[in-house]
Design an enzyme around this catalytic site. Structure first.
Site, PDB file in Angstrom:
ATOM      1  N   LYS A  35       0.692  -1.202  -0.104  1.00  0.00           N
ATOM      2  CA  LYS A  35       0.086   0.225  -0.064  1.00  0.00           C
ATOM      3  C   LYS A  35       0.870   1.296   0.041  1.00  0.00           C
ATOM      4  O   LYS A  35       2.199   1.223   0.272  1.00  0.00           O
ATOM      5  CB  LYS A  35      -0.905  -0.072   1.231  1.00  0.00           C
ATOM      6  CG  LYS A  35      -2.127  -1.036   1.279  1.00  0.00           C
ATOM      7  CD  LYS A  35      -3.088  -0.611  -0.033  1.00  0.00           C
ATOM      8  CE  LYS A  35      -4.029  -1.962  -0.165  1.00  0.00           C
ATOM      9  NZ  LYS A  35      -4.964  -2.144   0.893  1.00  0.00           N
ATOM     10  N   ARG A  78      -3.944 -10.750   3.234  1.00  0.00           N
ATOM     11  CA  ARG A  78      -4.256 -10.678   2.024  1.00  0.00           C
ATOM     12  C   ARG A  78      -2.922  -9.837   1.311  1.00  0.00           C
ATOM     13  O   ARG A  78      -2.794  -8.884   1.524  1.00  0.00           O
ATOM     14  CB  ARG A  78      -5.513 -10.120   1.459  1.00  0.00           C
ATOM     15  CG  ARG A  78      -5.887  -9.935   0.039  1.00  0.00           C
ATOM     16  CD  ARG A  78      -7.083  -9.190  -0.210  1.00  0.00           C
ATOM     17  NE  ARG A  78      -7.265  -9.306  -1.661  1.00  0.00           N
ATOM     18  CZ  ARG A  78      -6.911  -8.114  -2.350  1.00  0.00           C
ATOM     19  NH1 ARG A  78      -6.167  -7.075  -1.989  1.00  0.00           N
ATOM     20  NH2 ARG A  78      -7.292  -8.467  -3.917  1.00  0.00           N
TER      21      ARG A  78
END
Length: 288
Positions: A226, A260
């Site tokens: 991210k 994930r």
């Protein structure tokens, strides 16, 4: 230790004994993280098989990028991307395949092709047919928190009470699922790291991830590659493995039941160490 066992046709998942790893297989030409590495059919199949060999418990297949400001994709194109890959992999891997979509039409075709989990970033809000579909098929659902949509979620994320608002959203998502007839034991929750959050919000979520335990469901963490990691390390998306594993470790230490990730091999190794630290012991079945 809280344990959850999900049993549905052809599959069983146990959450809590160890951290489960969901491998991300983006069948898109414009993924923020892998730059379309698995867009071609053969590469997608090879990527999915490799994830299973590396220890993935679930393969999560998506055909539409949900990166910030990404344009919406029509259902027909999305379906055409994911269904052939799901059909091929479902015949060759023993682990459940998750379809990452918020469109019921895409999910229906994916389930028919062999997928057995629905991962809906909208938490059943964007398509009124999604909840009845999941209920009728008796499959697990991942319900994620997101402020806004992928098109506008990062324009100006704001919370008066970060954990209170996310917690209420997820509780309402659970109630929405139950009203539709989805089994309570087939619900997974995702606080949505990076979806309608500032960098500081993301750090606070990971720092206090344990607060989501009160929701009584297995919690999935998705910090992989991210932007906040890139901001801290000054790294491009495909260079963020080290930062991702640090975030994964923090999430697991603070209660994540599953993670994930793009790099399954590193995540499997990371969670094995963190799980051992949490237990304070080595798995007795492991080799010395």
């Amino acid at each position: 230790m809280t344990l959850w066992t999900m049993i549905w046709p052809n599959h069983t998942l146990e959450f809590g004994r160890r951290t489960l790893v969901m491998g991300i297989l983006n069948v898109t030409p414009d993924s923020f993280s892998d730059g379309g590495r698995h867009f071609e059919f053969e590469k997608a199949i090879a990527g999915g098989l490799r994830m299973v060999e590396e220890g993935a418990d679930i393969i999560d297949i998506g055909g539409e990028s949900t990166r910030p400001f990404a344009p919406e994709l029509d259902a027909e194109t999305e379906t055409a991307r994911v269904v052939p890959v799901i059909e091929a992999l479902a015949k060759r891997v023993p682990v459940p395949i998750s379809i990452d979509t918020y469109k019921a039409g895409v999910a229906r075709e994916a389930l028919d092709a062999g997928a057995s989990i629905i991962n809906d970033i909208s938490a059943l809000r964007f398509d009124p047919e999604m909840a009845p579909l999941a209920a009728s098929r008796g499959v697990p659902v991942v319900l994620m928190h997101m402020q806004g949509t992928p098109r506008n979620m990062q324009e100006n994320p704001h919370y008066d009470d970060l954990f209170g608002e996310i917690g209420l959203f997820l509780q309402e998502a659970v109630e929405r699922a139950l009203r539709a007839g989805i089994r309570e034991d087939l619900i997974i929750l995702d606080p949505g790291i990076g979806f309608g959050k500032t960098f500081t919000h993301n750090l606070h979520l990971i720092q206090q991830f344990s607060r989501f335990a009160s929701l009584g469901k297995p919690i999935l963490a998705g910090p992989s590659n991210k932007a906040f990691i890139g901001h801290i390390l000054k790294k491009k998306a495909h260079e963020r493995d080290t930062g991702t594993m640090a975030a994964v470790a923090a999430c697991v230490l603070n209660g994540a039941a599953a993670v994930r990730v793009h790099n399954v091999r590193l995540a499997v190794e990371t969670v094995a160490i963190v799980d051992a630290i949490k237990r304070g012991s080595i798995d007795q079945n492991a080799e010395s």
